[in-house]
Design a protein around this motif. Structure first.
Motif, PDB file in Angstrom:
ATOM      1  N   ILE A   1     -21.813  13.485  29.826  1.00  0.00           N
ATOM      2  CA  ILE A   1     -22.447  12.328  29.170  1.00  0.00           C
ATOM      3  C   ILE A   1     -23.265  11.461  30.127  1.00  0.00           C
ATOM      4  O   ILE A   1     -23.975  10.568  29.690  1.00  0.00           O
ATOM      5  CB  ILE A   1     -21.447  11.472  28.335  1.00  0.00           C
ATOM      6  CG1 ILE A   1     -20.387  10.817  29.216  1.00  0.00           C
ATOM      7  CG2 ILE A   1     -20.806  12.267  27.226  1.00  0.00           C
ATOM      8  CD1 ILE A   1     -19.479   9.875  28.445  1.00  0.00           C
TER       9      ILE A   1
ATOM     10  N   VAL B   1     -17.303   2.547  17.538  1.00  0.00           N
ATOM     11  CA  VAL B   1     -18.584   1.888  17.257  1.00  0.00           C
ATOM     12  C   VAL B   1     -18.627   1.407  15.803  1.00  0.00           C
ATOM     13  O   VAL B   1     -19.027   0.272  15.517  1.00  0.00           O
ATOM     14  CB  VAL B   1     -19.759   2.846  17.579  1.00  0.00           C
ATOM     15  CG1 VAL B   1     -21.081   2.273  17.124  1.00  0.00           C
ATOM     16  CG2 VAL B   1     -19.789   3.133  19.082  1.00  0.00           C
TER      17      VAL B   1
ATOM     18  N   GLY C   1     -17.452   5.995  27.868  1.00  0.00           N
ATOM     19  CA  GLY C   1     -18.661   5.869  27.031  1.00  0.00           C
ATOM     20  C   GLY C   1     -19.039   4.431  26.742  1.00  0.00           C
ATOM     21  O   GLY C   1     -19.764   4.157  25.788  1.00  0.00           O
TER      22      GLY C   1
ATOM     23  N   PHE D   1     -12.157  -1.852  26.500  1.00  0.00           N
ATOM     24  CA  PHE D   1     -12.585  -0.520  26.960  1.00  0.00           C
ATOM     25  C   PHE D   1     -11.555   0.075  27.912  1.00  0.00           C
ATOM     26  O   PHE D   1     -11.875   0.920  28.735  1.00  0.00           O
ATOM     27  CB  PHE D   1     -13.952  -0.615  27.642  1.00  0.00           C
ATOM     28  CG  PHE D   1     -15.066  -0.992  26.693  1.00  0.00           C
ATOM     29  CD1 PHE D   1     -15.681  -0.024  25.917  1.00  0.00           C
ATOM     30  CD2 PHE D   1     -15.473  -2.308  26.558  1.00  0.00           C
ATOM     31  CE1 PHE D   1     -16.694  -0.350  25.030  1.00  0.00           C
ATOM     32  CE2 PHE D   1     -16.487  -2.660  25.666  1.00  0.00           C
ATOM     33  CZ  PHE D   1     -17.100  -1.677  24.906  1.00  0.00           C
TER      34      PHE D   1
ATOM     35  N   PHE E   1      -7.875  12.774  25.932  1.00  0.00           N
ATOM     36  CA  PHE E   1      -7.154  11.647  25.358  1.00  0.00           C
ATOM     37  C   PHE E   1      -5.643  11.721  25.570  1.00  0.00           C
ATOM     38  O   PHE E   1      -4.971  10.701  25.702  1.00  0.00           O
ATOM     39  CB  PHE E   1      -7.474  11.609  23.857  1.00  0.00           C
ATOM     40  CG  PHE E   1      -6.954  10.418  23.124  1.00  0.00           C
ATOM     41  CD1 PHE E   1      -7.307   9.140  23.499  1.00  0.00           C
ATOM     42  CD2 PHE E   1      -6.124  10.579  22.008  1.00  0.00           C
ATOM     43  CE1 PHE E   1      -6.833   8.041  22.799  1.00  0.00           C
ATOM     44  CE2 PHE E   1      -5.651   9.484  21.305  1.00  0.00           C
ATOM     45  CZ  PHE E   1      -6.011   8.210  21.707  1.00  0.00           C
TER      46      PHE E   1
END
Ligand code: HEM
Length: 435
Positions: A59, A234, A383, A374, A41
């Motif tokens: 992932i 989310v 993700g 995003f 990040f």
């Protein structure tokens, strides 16, 4: 230092893609989010490329994706739906934002640590860790808006919001250490029981623990980064989704119409007084209206409402404005969603149809420099598909089985934070839906 604030998609494309090397996150960004310092990040350049490649390999692994998907299915079926059934049976109002926090925390943390933190269990444990995460994103919002010297002095003196932040950071680090220890103890127990056969169970933290590039501090920052990337986005997206639905009930009817053919195939197997039709992530993957309704929420209420970039060298934006080396660029995604030149006259309306082709059968392509939720370019979210799957699964299951309403006169307003949560939560009531 000067700020250049923009919501122009052409500038966004320039900053995030065409000339992205001139617009890194920068040193001050890493200082503002010091709890995640050293994680993907906060880094740029070569370090970013290495971190990104590692995250991607973890992932995108099919086994990991399988675990993430099955965790999501389990949490919806065994956590979210039973909780809402209880609220419906007892006709009790509850804070939907808090429920979404529990859901998104569990679906994120379980694959990260290989341990289920169980926030969505019937005991409804206290939310110390998620409260700490809220603070860890609220205080940096103020760091963004004041001269660095001010917040650094407050940090040194441990006063004001900086004192709250220090406490929150301690809670978060302790949580991560506890989860690492729990997982190690589990590995040891399995190794002892099964001798030579190593524990083959899967989790994200195991990919980092023995990697020399991830010593303690960076390991903790990285695991916290995973939590923030998944839980905050989310959970926040879900809360705004239900808020939009209470104001646009026709959208809920259209979602149910799209779910109906799947539901009727499954209904025969789900008889009984409390029986519910449940939808697996795979079954709803192709539902375009559902996806459009989710995207429309994420457009109007982007979970990360601002982006920040540093300027390395003097430059001219496509809009004609000049920026100088050392300036800071802020992009307001929240404002961008509400600009007529970007989204048209009806930009303020919640209208999932804007995402669909004329006959409603396909999703339309929208470039990421316009729909920046995003992010865009080489630092785009890794993700996105996972987040969308987790959102759609929760939405489809709740939408089919419950009617929802906002508690009268409950004031819904955004909180000032790096994550677009609701200041007063989202008080709602649900009723079990009878078809
Ligand atoms: C609705 C859900 C999501 C939204 C809206 C979202 C949004 C974003 C945004 C805006 C960024 C850029 C942040 C920045 O520039 O500072 C980002 C980066 C990222 N996201 Fe997501 N995200 C979501 C879900 C997820 C999930 C579930 C994961 C993990 C499984 C994830 C993993 C990442 C990672 C690893 C990055 C860092 C990319 C980089 O810095 O190069 N995101 N996301």
């Amino acid at each position: 230092m000067q700020f250049f604030i923009t919501s122009d998609p052409q500038n966004v494309r320039h900053i995030f893609t065409s000339n992205h090397a001139n617009y890194p996150k920068g040193e001050e960004f890493a200082e503002i989010f010091d709890i995640m310092r050293g994680s993907l990040f906060t880094v740029d350049g070569e370090s970013c490329r290495r971190h990104r490649a590692k995250v991607q390999s973890i992932i995108c692994n099919p086994q990991m994706l399988g675990l993430i998907t099955s965790t999501c299915r389990d949490k919806v079926e065994k956590g979210l739906l039973p909780f809402l059934t209880h609220m419906a049976n007892t006709e009790t109002a509850f804070d939907m934002q808090q429920l979404n926090t529990r859901y998104s925390f569990d679906v994120t943390a379980t694959p990260v640590f290989g341990v289920d933190p169980g926030l969505l269990s019937t005991a409804m444990p206290p939310l110390h860790t998620t409260d700490a995460m809220d603070t860890a994103l609220e205080v940096p919002f103020f760091r963004h808006t004041m001269p660095a010297l001010c917040w650094k002095v407050m940090r040194r003196l441990n006063i004001g919001p900086e004192k709250r932040l220090a406490t929150a950071q301690k809670v978060l680090r302790e949580f991560v250490v506890k989860m690492i220890e729990t997982r190690k103890a589990h590995h040891r127990a399995v190794d002892q029981e099964e001798g030579e056969e190593a524990d083959a169970s899967l989790d994200i933290q195991s990919s980092y623990i023995n990697d020399p590039d991830y010593a303690d501090e960076v390991l903790h920052a990285t695991l916290i980064n995973y939590l923030v990337a998944g839980r905050d986005t989310v959970g926040t997206g879900l809360s705004w989704f239900w808020y939009n639905i209470t104001r646009n009930p026709s959208v809920l009817l259209t979602i149910r119409k799209e779910l109906a053919p799947i539901a009727s195939r499954k209904a025969a197997a789900t008889k009984g007084p409390n029986a519910m039709v449940t939808f697996d992530p795979e079954e709803i993957k192709e539902l375009v209206y559902l996806q459009a309704a989710v995207f429309e929420t994420l457009r109007l209420y982007p979970p990360a409402p601002i982006e920040r970039k540093a300027v390395l060298h003097d430059d001219i934006m496509p809009s004609g404005h000049g920026v100088r080396a050392g300036d800071t660029v802020l992009i307001s995604l929240y404002a961008m969603a509400r600009m007529e030149p970007v989204w048209g006259d009806d930009c303020q309306e919640y209208r999932p149809e804007r995402w669909l082709s004329d006959d409603g059968s396909k999703l339309q392509y929208v470039p990421s420099h316009k729909f920046l939720t995003f992010s865009s370019g080489p630092r785009m979210c890794l993700g996105k598909d996972i987040g969308v799957m987790q959102l759609k699964t929760a939405v489809a299951n709740v939408a089919w089985n419950f009617d929802v309403e906002l508690v009268e006169r409950h004031p819904v307003e955004p909180k000032l934070s790096c994550i677009l949560q609701m200041k007063n939560g989202l008080m709602m009531k649900v009723k079990k839906r009878v078809e």
